[in-house]
Scaffold this active site. Structure first.
Site, mmCIF file in Angstrom:
data_model
loop_
_atom_site.group_PDB
_atom_site.id
_atom_site.type_symbol
_atom_site.label_atom_id
_atom_site.label_comp_id
_atom_site.label_asym_id
_atom_site.label_seq_id
_atom_site.Cartn_x
_atom_site.Cartn_y
_atom_site.Cartn_z
ATOM 1 N N LYS A 11 0.810 -1.216 0.000
ATOM 2 C CA LYS A 11 0.000 0.000 0.000
ATOM 3 C C LYS A 11 0.851 1.278 0.000
ATOM 4 O O LYS A 11 0.357 2.372 0.293
ATOM 5 C CB LYS A 11 -0.985 0.076 1.189
ATOM 6 C CG LYS A 11 -1.907 -1.096 1.361
ATOM 7 C CD LYS A 11 -2.521 -1.612 0.092
ATOM 8 C CE LYS A 11 -3.528 -0.700 -0.531
ATOM 9 N NZ LYS A 11 -4.044 -1.279 -1.826
ATOM 10 N N ARG B 16 5.501 5.101 2.748
ATOM 11 C CA ARG B 16 4.379 6.024 2.875
ATOM 12 C C ARG B 16 4.122 6.223 4.362
ATOM 13 O O ARG B 16 4.475 5.347 5.163
ATOM 14 C CB ARG B 16 3.167 5.356 2.210
ATOM 15 C CG ARG B 16 1.878 6.125 2.221
ATOM 16 C CD ARG B 16 0.794 5.272 1.569
ATOM 17 N NE ARG B 16 -0.442 6.003 1.379
ATOM 18 C CZ ARG B 16 -1.556 5.454 0.910
ATOM 19 N NH1 ARG B 16 -1.579 4.176 0.578
ATOM 20 N NH2 ARG B 16 -2.645 6.171 0.763
HETATM 21 N N1 LIG Z 1 -0.832 7.406 -9.517
HETATM 22 C C1 LIG Z 1 -1.469 6.710 -8.578
HETATM 23 N N2 LIG Z 1 -2.702 6.233 -8.823
HETATM 24 C C2 LIG Z 1 -3.348 5.535 -7.861
HETATM 25 N N3 LIG Z 1 -2.836 5.262 -6.641
HETATM 26 C C3 LIG Z 1 -1.608 5.718 -6.366
HETATM 27 C C4 LIG Z 1 -0.884 6.458 -7.315
HETATM 28 N N4 LIG Z 1 0.291 6.788 -6.763
HETATM 29 C C5 LIG Z 1 0.292 6.293 -5.531
HETATM 30 N N5 LIG Z 1 -0.847 5.647 -5.293
HETATM 31 C C6 LIG Z 1 -1.155 4.996 -4.036
HETATM 32 O O1 LIG Z 1 -0.871 3.629 -4.171
HETATM 33 C C7 LIG Z 1 -1.567 3.010 -3.099
HETATM 34 C C8 LIG Z 1 -1.607 1.528 -3.337
HETATM 35 O O2 LIG Z 1 -0.316 1.060 -3.075
HETATM 36 P P1 LIG Z 1 0.251 -0.263 -3.713
HETATM 37 O O3 LIG Z 1 0.136 -0.206 -5.180
HETATM 38 O O4 LIG Z 1 1.609 -0.462 -3.155
HETATM 39 O O5 LIG Z 1 -0.757 -1.321 -3.119
HETATM 40 S S1 LIG Z 1 -0.529 -2.888 -3.057
HETATM 41 O O6 LIG Z 1 0.302 -3.187 -1.911
HETATM 42 O O7 LIG Z 1 0.084 -3.322 -4.309
HETATM 43 O O8 LIG Z 1 -1.899 -3.435 -2.883
HETATM 44 C C9 LIG Z 1 -2.916 3.681 -3.112
HETATM 45 O O9 LIG Z 1 -3.382 3.637 -1.800
HETATM 46 P P2 LIG Z 1 -4.870 4.004 -1.400
HETATM 47 O O10 LIG Z 1 -5.032 5.432 -1.793
HETATM 48 O O11 LIG Z 1 -4.917 3.833 0.044
HETATM 49 O O12 LIG Z 1 -5.765 3.090 -2.152
HETATM 50 C C10 LIG Z 1 -2.615 5.073 -3.613
HETATM 51 O O13 LIG Z 1 -2.704 6.056 -2.622
#
Ligand SMILES: Nc1ncnc2c1ncn2[C@@H]1O[C@H](COP(=O)(O)OS(=O)(=O)O)[C@@H](OP(=O)(O)O)[C@H]1O
Length: 616
Positions: free
Chosen positions: A102, A183
């Site tokens: 995340k 994060r």
């Molecule tokens: N460009 C862009 N678009 C969408 N989301 C973005 C982006 N950059 C960073 N994030 C943040 O990435 C969070 C998800 O993290 P991960 O991809 O590491 O999640 S996972 O562990 O693979 O499930 C996700 O977390 P949440 O907002 O809590 O859903 C996003 O905040």
């Protein structure tokens, strides 16, 4: 792997399962997961079960053509993996995105795979945690084909917290480059929990899971959602095998506010040319995140899927504060270890920025209050009793900069990061009216910072409070109107001086934090705005919209452009942004339709000065 073998694998994967974040199997056919220890309630939230084959993380579908996945990945077009599958060789990865869950790992992967020198596996193979027994040949077989010059990359965020992963990766190749997206651990935990909740609506509350004893404030570090965020502890295992220089840390927050900057550093780290730049990104307001722009090679939508950028569950602010405190020492240790300050503390504003203000020479900003409020309404007396903490001076550099040509920026939207719980008022020391405002007292349970601009010396000829004989004689700073409060979002706007006299002087403060009014990670806040019709000497009120995205970013909505506000009145002269990050270019522009002439006018915002601001 030949096509037949690939076909066989594809057929087989329909009988496989993959593990979700609850550690439970998600059946994609007949159940094949090993049974993990039975557990109920919270325990379910901690354990992972080994599965037969890697599959996508929930909400994390796999890439087309990727061998061990059933669902197409949220491919961002422009990715470079559409070439002939027969070109090149399958190699073990030279670089891995190892965490954190995340943190923004999918975004990094999807962004970096735009690079022609990178080819990435779309799924999470979970080789070094769940599938190590399958051997390196199996692992290699999953990889996309690459040319000699290309880097093979995969991402599995759970590696970061897997004890054996560093050693196993080291044994594969001690030269493996490691990328960790970090994060704010509290936000990360909430994100993690939100994801879990979307699959298992019956799990206990975040507040319940976070503490062993909430009254005593004993955090439950055995809960994965909490434990993962103790970055420094996990990092220690990696540093036993890899030098720090071989680990690159991406800031999950900056990845959102400045994706090109972060990706620039990732490319440097990987030793590839800076191909991915600003030009590849735009800020998608609906999504509330940066997305990849269309390119010649790709016409598909390029935002990440719905599982990225979920609306977070609303968490008791008191719990958030407790968790911030809990993480503080771990964060500090983490900064010290990696030699970078990621501002994961996220509790205090760190910068005050001054924009476009032409007259101001120095401004003294006095913090009159910083305290944690837990549910109690605070009174004017409370505020007055708070000690003043800091004075800062902001020097107006506009004169020196004025001659420079504005830098053109193609995008109209801009955004910056905000820390939580900031209220600024231009109101001078008599903060009673703010403190006494019933709207302010609606706020509860957040750290509340009140700052007063208590003096502002103007240049010769400009009105000054300190020089009542100047043009500004007799004028007082206008008492602030606190315009709207939605949960933890406060937007406050006022004129610097008597509003009818200084229509161009505008103070806009935005405070945002992560709260429930975030459908699709975005809320639109109505900003009540005073319109001054100088000729009539009247003051009307009008509402403008400002969009606030998540707890970290904020941007003006385009409604500014379509507003029927006088251009002159509309131009913000001064904007304070108190927050952790900002990614303004020096100039920002937005077009404004002049009501009377109908002409589009360009209004420029210039960042003049930012000052560091800290509170103890
Ligand atoms: N460009 C862009 N678009 C969408 N989301 C973005 C982006 N950059 C960073 N994030 C943040 O990435 C969070 C998800 O993290 P991960 O991809 O590491 O999640 S996972 O562990 O693979 O499930 C996700 O977390 P949440 O907002 O809590 O859903 C996003 O905040």
């Amino acid at each position: 792997m030949g096509l037949r073998a690939l076909g066989a694998l594809r057929t087989r994967r329909t009988l496989l399962c993959c593990c979700d974040d609850l550690g439970q199997s998600r059946l994609l056919g007949a159940p094949r997961c090993l049974r993990g220890p039975s557990a109920g309630g919270q325990k379910l939230l901690q354990k992972s079960r080994p599965c037969d084959l890697p599959g996508p993380t929930p909400g994390e579908p796999s890439a087309p053509g990727a061998p061990a996945a059933a669902v197409p990945a949220p491919r961002l077009s422009g990715s470079n993996h559409s070439g002939s599958p027969k070109l090149g060789t399958k190699r073990l990865p030279q670089a891995l995105i190892v965490g954190v869950k995340k943190g923004g790992t999918r975004a990094v992967l999807e962004f970096i795979r735009v690079h022609p020198d990178v080819r990435a596996l779309g799924t999470e193979p979970h080789f070094f945690d769940r599938n190590y027994g399958r051997g390196l040949d199996w692992y290699r077989s999953l990889m996309p084909r690459t040319l000699e010059s290309q880097i093979t990359l995969e991402k599995t965020p759970s590696y970061f917290v897997t004890q054996e992963a560093p050693r196993r990766i080291f044994n594969m190749s001690r030269d493996t480059k490691l990328i960790v997206v970090v994060r704010n651990p509290v936000t990360r935990a909430i994100s993690d929990y939100t994801q879990t909740l979307s699959k298992k609506p019956d799990i206990p509350t975040f507040e319940g899971l976070s503490f062993r004893n909430r009254t005593l404030g004993v955090v439950d570090v055995s809960w994965n959602a909490i434990r993962i965020g103790m970055y420094v502890l996990h990092l220690e295992s990696w540093l036993r095998y890899f030098p720090l220089a071989q680990i690159h840390f991406v800031s999950g927050e900056r990845l959102i506010t400045d994706p090109a900057g972060e990706m620039g550093r990732v490319q440097d780290f990987l030793g590839i040319k800076r191909f991915i730049t600003d030009k590849h990104f735009y800020f998608n307001k609906t999504k509330g995140f940066p997305c990849l722009k269309k390119t010649e090679s790709s016409l598909l939508p390029r935002c990440l899927g719905k599982s990225k950028g979920r609306t977070h569950v609303q968490i008791d602010p008191e719990v958030i504060d407790q968790l911030r405190e809990f993480y503080r020492p771990y964060n500090i240790k983490f900064y010290e270890t990696v030699g970078q300050d990621f501002r994961l503390l996220n509790a205090l504003p760190t910068r005050v920025c001054l924009f476009n203000y032409r007259h101001l020479q120095t401004m003294e900003l006095r913090l009159v209050n910083f305290r944690v409020l837990h549910g109690a309404d605070h009174t004017a007396k409370d505020i007055q009793e708070m000690p003043s903490t800091k004075h800062i001076n902001i020097v107006d550099t506009s004169e020196a900069l004025r001659s420079e040509e504005p830098h053109q920026t193609p995008e109209r939207s801009w955004n910056w990061s905000l820390s939580s719980s900031v209220v600024i008022t231009t109101e001078a020391p008599e903060s009673q009216s703010l403190g006494g405002s019933p709207k302010v007292t609606q706020r509860s349970g957040r750290k509340l910072l009140l700052a007063s601009v208590i003096s502002a010396q103007r240049k010769a000829g400009q009105p000054s409070r300190d020089n009542p004989s100047s043009k500004g004689e007799g004028r007082q700073m206008k008492s602030p109107d606190l315009l709207n409060i939605y949960n933890n979002v406060i937007i406050y706007q006022t004129s610097y001086q008597a509003v009818s006299e200084a229509p161009r002087a505008r103070l806009l403060c935005v405070q945002s934090s992560l709260k429930e009014r975030h459908p699709a990670f975005q809320i639109t806040v109505q900003l009540k705005k005073k319109i001054i019709q100088k000729s009539l000497g009247t003051v009307n009120e009008q509402y403008q919209s400002i969009s606030v995205y998540s707890d970290m970013t904020c941007s003006f909505s385009d409604s500014y452009r379509n507003s029927s506000v006088e251009t002159e009145d509309f131009s913000p002269e001064i904007i304070f942004v108190m927050g952790l990050e900002f990614n303004f270019n020096q100039w920002q522009h937005y077009a404004h339709q002049d009501e009377t002439t109908g002409e589009a006018q360009r209004v420029s915002l210039r960042m003049l000065q930012c000052a560091q601001l800290t509170t103890d």
